[in-house]
Scaffold this motif. Structure first.
Motif, mmCIF file in Angstrom:
data_model
loop_
_atom_site.group_PDB
_atom_site.id
_atom_site.type_symbol
_atom_site.label_atom_id
_atom_site.label_comp_id
_atom_site.label_asym_id
_atom_site.label_seq_id
_atom_site.Cartn_x
_atom_site.Cartn_y
_atom_site.Cartn_z
ATOM 1 N N SER A 1 0.814 -1.221 0.000
ATOM 2 C CA SER A 1 0.000 0.000 0.000
ATOM 3 C C SER A 1 0.847 1.270 0.000
ATOM 4 O O SER A 1 0.345 2.353 -0.303
ATOM 5 C CB SER A 1 -0.923 0.021 1.233
ATOM 6 N N ALA A 2 2.112 1.122 0.322
ATOM 7 C CA ALA A 2 3.006 2.298 0.389
ATOM 8 C C ALA A 2 3.458 2.671 -1.022
ATOM 9 O O ALA A 2 4.639 2.548 -1.374
ATOM 10 C CB ALA A 2 4.193 1.996 1.297
ATOM 11 N N ILE A 3 2.513 3.135 -1.831
ATOM 12 C CA ILE A 3 2.825 3.358 -3.253
ATOM 13 C C ILE A 3 3.669 4.612 -3.493
ATOM 14 O O ILE A 3 4.162 4.816 -4.597
ATOM 15 C CB ILE A 3 1.529 3.448 -4.084
ATOM 16 N N ASP A 4 3.844 5.450 -2.467
ATOM 17 C CA ASP A 4 4.723 6.611 -2.624
ATOM 18 C C ASP A 4 6.179 6.248 -2.364
ATOM 19 O O ASP A 4 7.059 7.091 -2.533
ATOM 20 C CB ASP A 4 4.307 7.734 -1.675
ATOM 21 N N TYR A 5 6.423 5.004 -1.949
ATOM 22 C CA TYR A 5 7.778 4.534 -1.663
ATOM 23 C C TYR A 5 8.066 3.282 -2.480
ATOM 24 O O TYR A 5 7.217 2.387 -2.573
ATOM 25 C CB TYR A 5 7.942 4.205 -0.180
ATOM 26 N N ALA A 6 9.257 3.238 -3.060
ATOM 27 C CA ALA A 6 9.719 2.004 -3.685
ATOM 28 C C ALA A 6 10.384 1.173 -2.588
ATOM 29 O O ALA A 6 11.360 1.603 -1.977
ATOM 30 C CB ALA A 6 10.712 2.308 -4.798
ATOM 31 N N ILE A 7 9.820 -0.006 -2.308
ATOM 32 C CA ILE A 7 10.364 -0.888 -1.267
ATOM 33 C C ILE A 7 10.787 -2.181 -1.956
ATOM 34 O O ILE A 7 9.953 -2.912 -2.493
ATOM 35 C CB ILE A 7 9.333 -1.156 -0.167
ATOM 36 N N ILE A 8 12.082 -2.424 -1.946
ATOM 37 C CA ILE A 8 12.651 -3.539 -2.704
ATOM 38 C C ILE A 8 13.524 -4.359 -1.770
ATOM 39 O O ILE A 8 14.402 -3.818 -1.082
ATOM 40 C CB ILE A 8 13.515 -3.016 -3.875
ATOM 41 N N SER A 9 13.303 -5.668 -1.733
ATOM 42 C CA SER A 9 14.189 -6.535 -0.945
ATOM 43 C C SER A 9 15.098 -7.304 -1.892
ATOM 44 O O SER A 9 14.733 -7.622 -3.025
ATOM 45 C CB SER A 9 13.381 -7.499 -0.075
ATOM 46 N N MET A 10 16.320 -7.581 -1.421
ATOM 47 C CA MET A 10 17.326 -8.302 -2.204
ATOM 48 C C MET A 10 18.012 -9.325 -1.318
ATOM 49 O O MET A 10 18.080 -9.162 -0.105
ATOM 50 C CB MET A 10 18.365 -7.313 -2.760
ATOM 51 N N ASP A 11 18.520 -10.364 -1.954
ATOM 52 C CA ASP A 11 19.290 -11.339 -1.186
ATOM 53 C C ASP A 11 20.717 -10.829 -1.029
ATOM 54 O O ASP A 11 21.054 -9.722 -1.467
ATOM 55 C CB ASP A 11 19.238 -12.721 -1.840
ATOM 56 N N LEU A 12 21.580 -11.634 -0.429
ATOM 57 C CA LEU A 12 22.944 -11.197 -0.161
ATOM 58 C C LEU A 12 23.760 -10.991 -1.432
ATOM 59 O O LEU A 12 24.796 -10.321 -1.401
ATOM 60 C CB LEU A 12 23.645 -12.218 0.747
ATOM 61 N N ASP A 13 23.295 -11.559 -2.533
ATOM 62 C CA ASP A 13 23.971 -11.360 -3.815
ATOM 63 C C ASP A 13 23.450 -10.132 -4.554
ATOM 64 O O ASP A 13 23.894 -9.836 -5.670
ATOM 65 C CB ASP A 13 23.802 -12.595 -4.703
ATOM 66 N N GLY A 14 22.489 -9.451 -3.940
ATOM 67 C CA GLY A 14 21.939 -8.250 -4.558
ATOM 68 C C GLY A 14 20.864 -8.518 -5.587
ATOM 69 O O GLY A 14 20.510 -7.613 -6.363
ATOM 70 N N LEU A 15 20.294 -9.736 -5.610
ATOM 71 C CA LEU A 15 19.217 -10.059 -6.546
ATOM 72 C C LEU A 15 17.864 -9.755 -5.905
ATOM 73 O O LEU A 15 17.653 -10.027 -4.709
ATOM 74 C CB LEU A 15 19.293 -11.534 -6.941
ATOM 75 N N VAL A 16 16.955 -9.211 -6.672
ATOM 76 C CA VAL A 16 15.657 -8.768 -6.161
ATOM 77 C C VAL A 16 14.813 -9.967 -5.734
ATOM 78 O O VAL A 16 14.666 -10.940 -6.491
ATOM 79 C CB VAL A 16 14.907 -7.951 -7.241
ATOM 80 N N THR A 17 14.265 -9.882 -4.511
ATOM 81 C CA THR A 17 13.371 -10.930 -4.005
ATOM 82 C C THR A 17 11.932 -10.441 -3.843
ATOM 83 O O THR A 17 11.006 -11.247 -3.789
ATOM 84 C CB THR A 17 13.885 -11.464 -2.664
ATOM 85 N N ILE B 1 21.687 -11.992 9.116
ATOM 86 C CA ILE B 1 21.456 -11.152 7.937
ATOM 87 C C ILE B 1 21.198 -12.043 6.734
ATOM 88 O O ILE B 1 22.023 -12.907 6.397
ATOM 89 C CB ILE B 1 22.660 -10.224 7.682
ATOM 90 N N ILE B 2 20.071 -11.838 6.088
ATOM 91 C CA ILE B 2 19.692 -12.677 4.950
ATOM 92 C C ILE B 2 19.579 -11.872 3.648
ATOM 93 O O ILE B 2 19.270 -12.421 2.594
ATOM 94 C CB ILE B 2 18.351 -13.395 5.212
ATOM 95 N N GLY B 3 19.805 -10.575 3.717
ATOM 96 C CA GLY B 3 19.705 -9.765 2.509
ATOM 97 C C GLY B 3 19.648 -8.285 2.824
ATOM 98 O O GLY B 3 20.121 -7.839 3.883
ATOM 99 N N PHE B 4 19.036 -7.566 1.908
ATOM 100 C CA PHE B 4 18.956 -6.108 2.056
ATOM 101 C C PHE B 4 17.553 -5.632 1.676
ATOM 102 O O PHE B 4 16.832 -6.297 0.924
ATOM 103 C CB PHE B 4 19.979 -5.404 1.145
ATOM 104 N N ILE B 5 17.208 -4.502 2.209
ATOM 105 C CA ILE B 5 15.976 -3.859 1.783
ATOM 106 C C ILE B 5 16.297 -2.423 1.387
ATOM 107 O O ILE B 5 17.013 -1.707 2.102
ATOM 108 C CB ILE B 5 14.884 -3.901 2.880
#
Length: 347
Positions: free
Chosen positions: A23-39, A118-122
């Motif tokens: 619902s937070a459409i004013d924010y781009a929220i992207i999660s990635m794994d430790l290799d930097g691939l989008v999850t 730590i399992i990735g990045f957001i």
């Protein structure tokens, strides 16, 4: 930031958190794994960045960084900061799917499991292009205001110094100062009404006539197409017309009962460019005996030097009356928006 990684039944809390993220459409929220691939890729990321979630899952999360930032290792530096300090700040230009750029403000944070592993990045970012553009406009406006104030004071100083130097008495100096500064102020008023963008040559001429009490006079005949002038050119013409009208009223065609002034302007194509031709001609005034005055005052020098900042200008003292001819490239009159030419004119 922690998330649950249990692959079993999705809890109502997890569904609630997922709903918040989407619902937070004013924010781009992207999660990635430790290799930097989008999850994961929320609706805000779709809206801001342009790529669909199904096109980005499993792809490198560096795609929306500029080429320069990728070459400089900026995404990796943000990830390192997130690992070492918990987060990495982000204030820079980013890319959309269509190749356009936008200014983003956000953070890169380490993504942790419930056991604190730590399992990735957001990555969270927001489009701040509008705010940045407004700040840039305000900065430029303040810089331009300071520049104009400095140059305006320089012009007034030149008017005061030269008017006093060429005056025959204190009363004469006072009269010239008041009229010249009033003419300059009137030109500023016209430009302010137009958001300091431009003024027409006819408007400047009409204001000069009004300022000296000759508005509506049948003895002044002005004719020409609608020509818009940039701020600096408008100020220059305001001072020129003021001096011409003053001189004509005291010594020239407007100082007797029969004389009149003809002002004409038109556009011609010369040397591959649009050129404004302006002619001021005085007729039926007092007969000129000395065709070339030995000493030219501040007003005469101002007339020529102000216009020569844009092109060619010359005056002639013919037996039938004074004549000014100016040949000015239109591009210089319309595009030169600073006051440097007035400031540097050899008054």
């Amino acid at each position: 930031m922690k998330i649950a990684v249990d692959t079993g039944t999705i809890s109502s809390r997890e569904r609630f958190l997922e709903a918040i993220v989407q619902s937070a459409i004013d924010y781009a929220i992207i999660s990635m794994d430790l290799d930097g691939l989008v999850t994961s890729w929320n609706e805000g990321a779709v809206k801001i960045l342009g790529w669909k979630a199904e096109d980005m899952i499993g792809k490198p999360g560096t795609v929306f960084f500029t080429q320069e930032d990728r070459e400089n290792g900026v995404p990796q530096k943000e990830m390192t900061a997130a690992l070492n300090r918990g987060r990495g700040n982000d204030e820079r230009w980013h890319l959309r799917a269509d190749g356009t750029m936008f200014w983003a403000s956000g953070e890169m944070m380490a993504l942790r499991a419930p056991d604190d592993k730590i399992i990735g990045f957001i990555k969270i970012l927001r489009d701040r292009t509008g705010e940045r553009e407004r700040e840039e406009r305000e900065r430029l406006l303040m810089h331009e205001l300071a520049h104009r104030m400095k140059n305006t004071l320089s012009v007034v100083q030149a008017i005061v110094t030269q008017s006093l130097r060429n005056a025959v008495s204190l009363d004469d100096a006072s009269d010239k100062l008041q009229l010249r500064i009033a003419a300059y102020a009137k030109a500023h008023e016209i430009l302010l009404q137009k958001d300091w963008v431009s003024a027409t040559l006819a408007d400047v001429m009409a204001a000069a006539q009004m300022n000296i009490g000759l508005d509506g006079s049948s003895r002044i005949r002005a004719d020409g197409p609608d020509i818009r002038l940039g701020p600096q050119a408008a100020l220059s013409f305001a001072m020129v017309f003021h001096e011409l009208l003053t001189n004509a009223s005291k010594y020239g065609a407007l100082s007797n009962e029969e004389g009149h002034v003809e002002i004409s302007w038109d556009l011609e194509h010369r040397d591959g460019m649009e050129t404004l031709i302006v002619c001021w001609r005085e007729l039926n005034g007092p007969r000129i005996v000395n065709f070339e005055p030995d000493r030219k005052g501040f007003g005469s020098r101002l007339i020529v030097s102000s216009l020569q900042a844009f092109g060619e200008a010359s005056v002639s003292y013919r037996q039938e009356g004074f004549v000014l001819l100016a040949v000015l490239p239109l591009a210089k009159l319309q595009l030169q928006n600073d006051l440097s030419a007035i400031e540097n004119a050899p008054y």
